[in-house]
Scaffold this motif. Structure first.
Motif, PDB file in Angstrom:
ATOM      1  N   VAL A 171     -15.494  45.004  31.510  1.00 49.46           N
ATOM      2  CA  VAL A 171     -13.755  45.777  31.356  1.00 49.46           C
ATOM      3  C   VAL A 171     -13.479  46.196  32.571  1.00 49.46           C
ATOM      4  O   VAL A 171     -12.722  45.683  33.540  1.00 49.46           O
ATOM      5  CB  VAL A 171     -13.449  46.376  30.213  1.00 49.46           C
ATOM      6  CG1 VAL A 171     -12.265  47.262  29.917  1.00 49.46           C
ATOM      7  CG2 VAL A 171     -13.556  45.536  28.328  1.00 49.46           C
ATOM      8  N   ALA A 172     -13.933  47.208  32.576  1.00 51.15           N
ATOM      9  CA  ALA A 172     -13.718  48.071  33.820  1.00 51.15           C
ATOM     10  C   ALA A 172     -13.358  47.117  35.531  1.00 51.15           C
ATOM     11  O   ALA A 172     -12.783  47.070  36.903  1.00 51.15           O
ATOM     12  CB  ALA A 172     -14.727  48.854  34.643  1.00 51.15           C
ATOM     13  N   VAL A 173     -14.483  46.322  35.270  1.00 48.70           N
ATOM     14  CA  VAL A 173     -15.986  45.499  36.620  1.00 48.70           C
ATOM     15  C   VAL A 173     -14.087  43.892  36.322  1.00 48.70           C
ATOM     16  O   VAL A 173     -13.495  44.106  38.264  1.00 48.70           O
ATOM     17  CB  VAL A 173     -16.768  45.146  36.564  1.00 48.70           C
ATOM     18  CG1 VAL A 173     -16.620  43.973  38.231  1.00 48.70           C
ATOM     19  CG2 VAL A 173     -17.284  45.813  37.012  1.00 48.70           C
ATOM     20  N   THR A 174     -13.382  43.823  35.278  1.00 49.26           N
ATOM     21  CA  THR A 174     -12.450  42.463  35.306  1.00 49.26           C
ATOM     22  C   THR A 174     -11.476  42.681  36.151  1.00 49.26           C
ATOM     23  O   THR A 174     -10.785  42.708  36.657  1.00 49.26           O
ATOM     24  CB  THR A 174     -13.060  41.857  34.212  1.00 49.26           C
ATOM     25  OG1 THR A 174     -14.286  41.289  33.846  1.00 49.26           O
ATOM     26  CG2 THR A 174     -11.717  41.040  34.325  1.00 49.26           C
ATOM     27  N   SER A 175     -11.007  44.228  35.102  1.00 52.28           N
ATOM     28  CA  SER A 175      -9.580  45.218  35.496  1.00 52.28           C
ATOM     29  C   SER A 175      -9.870  45.427  36.885  1.00 52.28           C
ATOM     30  O   SER A 175      -9.011  45.054  37.322  1.00 52.28           O
ATOM     31  CB  SER A 175      -9.499  46.240  34.061  1.00 52.28           C
ATOM     32  OG  SER A 175      -8.538  46.926  35.050  1.00 52.28           O
ATOM     33  N   GLY A 176     -10.603  46.243  37.561  1.00 49.55           N
ATOM     34  CA  GLY A 176     -10.597  46.239  38.815  1.00 49.55           C
ATOM     35  C   GLY A 176     -10.976  44.938  39.986  1.00 49.55           C
ATOM     36  O   GLY A 176      -9.480  45.092  40.908  1.00 49.55           O
ATOM     37  N   VAL A 177     -11.372  44.022  39.486  1.00 56.91           N
ATOM     38  CA  VAL A 177     -10.998  42.799  40.511  1.00 56.91           C
ATOM     39  C   VAL A 177      -9.481  42.158  39.575  1.00 56.91           C
ATOM     40  O   VAL A 177      -8.846  41.908  41.697  1.00 56.91           O
ATOM     41  CB  VAL A 177     -11.904  42.104  40.309  1.00 56.91           C
ATOM     42  CG1 VAL A 177     -11.950  40.330  40.966  1.00 56.91           C
ATOM     43  CG2 VAL A 177     -13.626  41.890  40.639  1.00 56.91           C
ATOM     44  N   LEU A 178      -9.027  41.817  39.177  1.00 55.41           N
ATOM     45  CA  LEU A 178      -7.685  41.512  38.690  1.00 55.41           C
ATOM     46  C   LEU A 178      -6.732  42.445  39.492  1.00 55.41           C
ATOM     47  O   LEU A 178      -5.635  41.956  40.450  1.00 55.41           O
ATOM     48  CB  LEU A 178      -7.650  41.184  37.358  1.00 55.41           C
ATOM     49  CG  LEU A 178      -8.266  40.563  36.752  1.00 55.41           C
ATOM     50  CD1 LEU A 178      -7.773  40.459  35.032  1.00 55.41           C
ATOM     51  CD2 LEU A 178      -8.036  38.912  37.611  1.00 55.41           C
ATOM     52  N   ARG A 179      -7.151  43.971  39.155  1.00 53.12           N
ATOM     53  CA  ARG A 179      -5.922  44.950  39.648  1.00 53.12           C
ATOM     54  C   ARG A 179      -6.284  44.691  41.587  1.00 53.12           C
ATOM     55  O   ARG A 179      -5.144  44.764  42.232  1.00 53.12           O
ATOM     56  CB  ARG A 179      -6.119  46.277  39.503  1.00 53.12           C
ATOM     57  CG  ARG A 179      -5.689  46.577  38.109  1.00 53.12           C
ATOM     58  CD  ARG A 179      -5.799  47.964  37.540  1.00 53.12           C
ATOM     59  NE  ARG A 179      -5.847  48.233  36.093  1.00 53.12           N
ATOM     60  CZ  ARG A 179      -5.959  49.243  36.108  1.00 53.12           C
ATOM     61  NH1 ARG A 179      -6.122  50.083  36.636  1.00 53.12           N
ATOM     62  NH2 ARG A 179      -5.883  49.685  34.777  1.00 53.12           N
ATOM     63  N   GLY A 180      -7.501  44.656  41.568  1.00 53.12           N
ATOM     64  CA  GLY A 180      -7.592  44.472  43.652  1.00 53.12           C
ATOM     65  C   GLY A 180      -7.111  43.147  44.155  1.00 53.12           C
ATOM     66  O   GLY A 180      -6.299  43.578  45.508  1.00 53.12           O
ATOM     67  N   ARG A 181      -7.206  42.075  43.925  1.00 55.18           N
ATOM     68  CA  ARG A 181      -5.894  41.102  43.694  1.00 55.18           C
ATOM     69  C   ARG A 181      -5.169  41.437  44.162  1.00 55.18           C
ATOM     70  O   ARG A 181      -3.859  41.101  45.099  1.00 55.18           O
ATOM     71  CB  ARG A 181      -6.606  39.761  43.001  1.00 55.18           C
ATOM     72  CG  ARG A 181      -8.076  39.109  43.043  1.00 55.18           C
ATOM     73  CD  ARG A 181      -8.050  38.059  42.247  1.00 55.18           C
ATOM     74  NE  ARG A 181      -9.584  37.374  42.668  1.00 55.18           N
ATOM     75  CZ  ARG A 181     -10.019  36.692  41.849  1.00 55.18           C
ATOM     76  NH1 ARG A 181      -9.377  35.747  40.683  1.00 55.18           N
ATOM     77  NH2 ARG A 181     -11.061  36.303  42.453  1.00 55.18           N
ATOM     78  N   ALA A 182      -3.966  41.691  43.207  1.00 54.53           N
ATOM     79  CA  ALA A 182      -2.795  42.008  42.875  1.00 54.53           C
ATOM     80  C   ALA A 182      -2.076  42.973  44.068  1.00 54.53           C
ATOM     81  O   ALA A 182      -1.540  42.470  44.865  1.00 54.53           O
ATOM     82  CB  ALA A 182      -2.786  42.514  41.409  1.00 54.53           C
ATOM     83  N   ALA A 183      -3.309  43.763  44.397  1.00 53.25           N
ATOM     84  CA  ALA A 183      -2.523  45.092  45.347  1.00 53.25           C
ATOM     85  C   ALA A 183      -3.092  43.721  46.597  1.00 53.25           C
ATOM     86  O   ALA A 183      -2.641  44.369  47.657  1.00 53.25           O
ATOM     87  CB  ALA A 183      -3.414  45.992  45.563  1.00 53.25           C
ATOM     88  N   ALA A 184      -3.683  43.841  46.617  1.00 54.04           N
ATOM     89  CA  ALA A 184      -3.952  42.935  47.834  1.00 54.04           C
ATOM     90  C   ALA A 184      -2.774  41.883  48.701  1.00 54.04           C
ATOM     91  O   ALA A 184      -2.517  41.869  49.246  1.00 54.04           O
ATOM     92  CB  ALA A 184      -5.545  41.718  47.798  1.00 54.04           C
ATOM     93  N   ASP A 185      -2.459  41.294  47.433  1.00 55.34           N
ATOM     94  CA  ASP A 185      -1.300  40.385  47.641  1.00 55.34           C
ATOM     95  C   ASP A 185      -0.259  41.483  47.783  1.00 55.34           C
ATOM     96  O   ASP A 185       0.507  40.441  49.283  1.00 55.34           O
ATOM     97  CB  ASP A 185      -1.462  39.489  46.470  1.00 55.34           C
ATOM     98  CG  ASP A 185      -2.214  38.309  45.968  1.00 55.34           C
ATOM     99  OD1 ASP A 185      -2.468  37.993  46.404  1.00 55.34           O
ATOM    100  OD2 ASP A 185      -1.890  37.982  44.735  1.00 55.34           O
ATOM    101  N   ALA A 186       0.458  41.905  47.227  1.00 55.91           N
ATOM    102  CA  ALA A 186       1.346  42.994  47.616  1.00 55.91           C
ATOM    103  C   ALA A 186       1.441  43.944  48.717  1.00 55.91           C
ATOM    104  O   ALA A 186       1.880  43.973  49.371  1.00 55.91           O
ATOM    105  CB  ALA A 186       1.388  44.272  46.171  1.00 55.91           C
ATOM    106  N   PHE A 187       0.169  43.682  49.525  1.00 59.78           N
ATOM    107  CA  PHE A 187      -0.126  45.026  50.503  1.00 59.78           C
ATOM    108  C   PHE A 187       0.509  43.691  51.531  1.00 59.78           C
ATOM    109  O   PHE A 187       0.691  43.880  52.855  1.00 59.78           O
ATOM    110  CB  PHE A 187      -1.562  44.750  50.773  1.00 59.78           C
ATOM    111  CG  PHE A 187      -1.616  46.472  52.199  1.00 59.78           C
ATOM    112  CD1 PHE A 187      -1.121  47.296  52.274  1.00 59.78           C
ATOM    113  CD2 PHE A 187      -2.414  45.520  53.260  1.00 59.78           C
ATOM    114  CE1 PHE A 187      -1.695  47.932  53.456  1.00 59.78           C
ATOM    115  CE2 PHE A 187      -2.799  46.252  54.656  1.00 59.78           C
ATOM    116  CZ  PHE A 187      -2.219  47.360  54.589  1.00 59.78           C
ATOM    117  N   ALA A 188      -0.577  42.208  51.509  1.00 68.18           N
ATOM    118  CA  ALA A 188      -0.171  41.597  52.689  1.00 68.18           C
ATOM    119  C   ALA A 188       1.234  40.990  52.711  1.00 68.18           C
ATOM    120  O   ALA A 188       1.646  40.871  53.554  1.00 68.18           O
ATOM    121  CB  ALA A 188      -1.351  40.239  52.261  1.00 68.18           C
TER     122      ALA A 188
END
Length: 306
Positions: A244-261
């Motif tokens: 759960v932690a790895v999956t959530s981290g990847v999904l949150r990371g993608r959203a954060a990368a999208d927002a930052f870009a």
């Protein structure tokens, strides 16, 4: 007033330390203790855990205040050390997400993403041509073919919005603004970024910093998940928390990368002419590419007329 400020600062530091290191570390140490005592065979034996706690509490050392304080300090120190290790591993995860395709493994992953993108791109173009032909001919299935083309476009976009160059999606997403700004303006974002940052409003900076911190927190969450997956070797329920932690981290990371870009590209789009004005580069009547080239030469400290 100074003492009040120092007290407030100390409280904030302690609160951040507790949230970032101590609490996650204590939770991990608790899971590690359960993994050591229970194992796979007794994975749900709460009586076994309770007996172990009762044995500790009945021991003579438990009646010594000094021993209790030392144990508590040791547990907190272990939790902090575990949290620091997770932070370091999270930094490694973040660097891996943005890594260039160096080495055989990363090159294989980048080539695999590139092949998948080309296949998805060919499928999208085929569906788009079929939908356009059906629309021109007035075929009854034109709407259905248009929906198929939209789905193929979404399939391609899930891999990358442009031909991928990095082993992981987040690397392409974070490098995308620099590529698009170079194509649109011939502006070197790496050279221009410190100047654009100084021109940005406080609210814009706060949004960018928040997105950047979310990316770091997502990588750290993945690191904690990897730690729990290691514990699953001895106690399989830890695999649930780790997954759960790895999956959530990847999904949150993608959203954060999208927002930052998106915020990075928007900042450059909005302030490229402000940057020219601040650097006394004339831009009236100039093509955006000409202006971008002049700014790039100036910011790179290249010779020639700015």
């Amino acid at each position: 007033m100074t003492s009040a400020f120092l007290s407030a600062l100390g409280g904030r530091i302690a609160e951040r330390w507790l949230a970032a290191l101590a609490l996650p570390g204590l939770l991990f140490l608790t899971a590690a203790t359960a993994a050591t005592l229970l194992g796979h065979e007794h994975w749900s034996d709460l009586e076994r855990l309770r007996d172990w706690v009762d044995t500790l509490s009945d021991s003579p050392a438990a009646r010594s205040a000094g021993t209790v304080v030392l144990v508590a300090l040791g547990v907190l120190a272990g939790a902090a050390a575990t949290g620091a290790a997770a932070q370091a591993l999270g930094t490694g995860v973040e660097l891996l997400w943005c890594a260039e395709p160096h080495g055989p493994v990363l090159r294989y992953l980048a080539d695999r993403r590139s092949r998948r993108w080309r296949v998805a791109d060919a499928a999208f173009r085929t569906a788009l041509v079929a939908a356009g032909r059906a629309r021109i001919e007035g075929a009854a299935e034109a709407d259905r073919l248009a929906d198929v083309a939209e789905r193929r476009y979404a399939d391609r976009a899930r891999i990358a919005s442009a031909p991928p160059r990095h082993p992981f999606r987040m690397g392409d997403r974070l490098s995308g603004p620099a590529q698009r700004l170079w194509q649109a303006y011939r502006l070197d974002l790496t050279a221009a970024w410190p100047h654009l940052w100084l021109l940005a409003a406080d609210g814009t900076r706060a949004e960018l910093q928040a997105a950047r911190l979310r990316l770091t927190a997502s990588a750290r969450l993945c690191a904690w998940g990897l730690g729990y997956l290691v514990l699953a070797v001895w106690w399989w329920p830890a695999a649930l928390a780790g997954g759960v932690a790895v999956t959530s981290g990847v999904l949150r990371g993608r959203a954060a990368a999208d927002a930052f870009a998106e915020l990075t590209e928007a900042l450059a789009d909005l302030h490229v002419r402000d940057l020219a004005a601040a650097l006394n580069v004339e831009y009236e009547g100039r093509d955006d590419r000409v202006l971008g080239e002049r700014l790039t030469r100036l910011l790179r400290k290249e010779s020639g007329d700015p």
